[in-house]
Design an enzyme around this catalytic site. Structure first.
Site, mmCIF file in Angstrom:
data_model
loop_
_atom_site.group_PDB
_atom_site.id
_atom_site.type_symbol
_atom_site.label_atom_id
_atom_site.label_comp_id
_atom_site.label_asym_id
_atom_site.label_seq_id
_atom_site.Cartn_x
_atom_site.Cartn_y
_atom_site.Cartn_z
ATOM 1 N N GLY A 1 0.782 -1.233 0.000
ATOM 2 C CA GLY A 1 0.000 0.000 0.000
ATOM 3 C C GLY A 1 0.810 1.277 0.000
ATOM 4 N N ASN B 1 1.374 3.026 -2.612
ATOM 5 C CA ASN B 1 0.615 3.951 -3.465
ATOM 6 C C ASN B 1 -0.570 4.535 -2.702
ATOM 7 O OD1 ASN B 1 1.615 4.163 -6.406
ATOM 8 N ND2 ASN B 1 1.870 1.989 -5.914
ATOM 9 N N LYS C 1 -6.641 -8.713 -8.063
ATOM 10 C CA LYS C 1 -7.672 -9.486 -8.758
ATOM 11 C C LYS C 1 -8.135 -8.715 -9.991
ATOM 12 C CE LYS C 1 -9.360 -12.666 -5.418
ATOM 13 N NZ LYS C 1 -8.131 -12.549 -4.628
ATOM 14 N N ASN D 1 -6.310 2.491 -12.663
ATOM 15 C CA ASN D 1 -5.366 1.462 -12.225
ATOM 16 C C ASN D 1 -3.946 1.970 -12.430
ATOM 17 O OD1 ASN D 1 -4.470 -1.251 -11.517
ATOM 18 N ND2 ASN D 1 -3.993 -1.518 -13.680
ATOM 19 N N HIS E 1 -0.110 0.616 -13.162
ATOM 20 C CA HIS E 1 0.592 -0.582 -13.635
ATOM 21 C C HIS E 1 2.081 -0.257 -13.764
ATOM 22 C CE1 HIS E 1 0.962 -4.435 -15.695
ATOM 23 N NE2 HIS E 1 1.833 -3.829 -16.480
ATOM 24 N N ASP F 1 -5.533 -4.069 -18.553
ATOM 25 C CA ASP F 1 -4.405 -3.140 -18.736
ATOM 26 C C ASP F 1 -4.471 -2.395 -20.071
ATOM 27 O OD1 ASP F 1 -3.244 -3.759 -16.266
ATOM 28 O OD2 ASP F 1 -2.065 -5.393 -17.088
ATOM 29 N N GLU G 1 5.906 5.946 -9.419
ATOM 30 C CA GLU G 1 4.469 5.647 -9.380
ATOM 31 C C GLU G 1 3.714 6.625 -8.483
ATOM 32 O OE1 GLU G 1 3.551 1.014 -10.194
ATOM 33 O OE2 GLU G 1 4.146 1.484 -8.163
HETATM 34 C C1 GRF Z 1 2.610 -1.212 -7.818
HETATM 35 O O1 GRF Z 1 3.839 -1.466 -8.411
HETATM 36 C C2 GRF Z 1 1.525 -1.092 -8.857
HETATM 37 O O2 GRF Z 1 1.977 -0.631 -10.077
HETATM 38 C C3 GRF Z 1 1.061 -2.518 -9.012
HETATM 39 O O3 GRF Z 1 1.133 -3.052 -7.714
HETATM 40 C C4 GRF Z 1 2.138 -2.379 -6.973
HETATM 41 C C5 GRF Z 1 1.538 -1.950 -5.676
HETATM 42 O O4 GRF Z 1 2.512 -1.441 -4.786
HETATM 43 N N1 GRF Z 1 -0.245 -2.582 -9.627
HETATM 44 P P1 GRF Z 1 2.102 -0.838 -3.390
HETATM 45 O O5 GRF Z 1 1.327 -1.911 -2.631
HETATM 46 O O6 GRF Z 1 1.272 0.376 -3.615
HETATM 47 O O7 GRF Z 1 3.391 -0.513 -2.710
#
Ligand code: GRF
Length: 205
Positions: free
Chosen positions: A12, A14, A90, A106, A108, A149, A178
């Protein structure tokens, strides 16, 4: 106040970037709930540490059939303006994507449309990138569509790949690009100042 629902399966970071951006005022919204498909997701702890409701909806043998119905029900409860898939492991079925058309984004960890689609998630993406010999990689924030995606792209950031890089080092460095990419994308989408033409997201001046 606009409401963001976050779905996350793992650490988590992000999610944390979104929480911090809300705290600092760069995202003008609130997170109404965090949903995970794992009880032990650290993302749920991050949510609760910030007074945000965090709920796990776990797929088991017993609820296998009705899992996504239960998920949709929970996702609809707070009537979110935007749903952010921040490392949700998922693939959402079409009926959920259709219910929230162009309201799910999303993140990626590659430059889509390369290294995406079914089976390419997490470290598998970074391993495929390294094995391909590519010299650049990056991250993509996009609207979720029925094509895994493959939805319209909101934002991408790029990063050089060094000879010394491994899948692990890429994963670590990509997280750093990210976080701002996701925060910027959320702000842009919440401003509602764009239109979607086919696969393109066109921002109005
Ligand atoms: C990220 O690299 C995102 O691109 C992918 O899953 C990862 C999640 O990372 N979909 P975090 O749990 O937010 O650290």
């Amino acid at each position: 106040m606009k409401k963001i629902l976050v779905l996350a399966s793992g650490n988590g970071t992000n999610l944390q970037a979104v929480i911090d951006a809300i705290d600092s005022g760069s995202i003008k919204a609130e997170i109404c709930e965090v949903i995970s498909d794992r009880e032990d997701a650290y993302a749920l702890i991050r949510a609760r540490n910030h007074g945000i409701e965090g709920r796990a909806i776990v797929r088991t043998e017993e609820n296998r059939e009705g899992y996504f119905d239960a998920l949709l029900k929970e996702m609809s409860l707070k009537d979110p303006d935007l749903i952010v898939l921040a490392g949700f492991m998922k693939i959402l079925p079409d009926f959920i994507i259709n219910e929230f058309r162009n309201r799910i984004i999303n993140i990626h960890p590659s430059l889509l449309p390369c290294f995406g689609g079914k089976g390419l998630y997490g470290m598998k993406v970074h391993r495929a990138v390294i094995d391909s010999g590519a010299r650049v990689t990056g991250c993509t924030v996009h609207f979720a569509s029925n094509d895994v995606d493959g939805g319209p792209i909101i934002e991408q950031r790029t990063m050089d790949i060094f000879d010394t890089d491994t899948a692990e080092s890429l994963a670590e460095r990509i997280h750093q690009i990210e976080h701002p990419a996701l925060v910027t994308s959320i702000s842009l989408v919440l401003e509602d100042n764009y239109r979607i033409e086919g696969k393109r997201v066109i921002f109005k001046k």
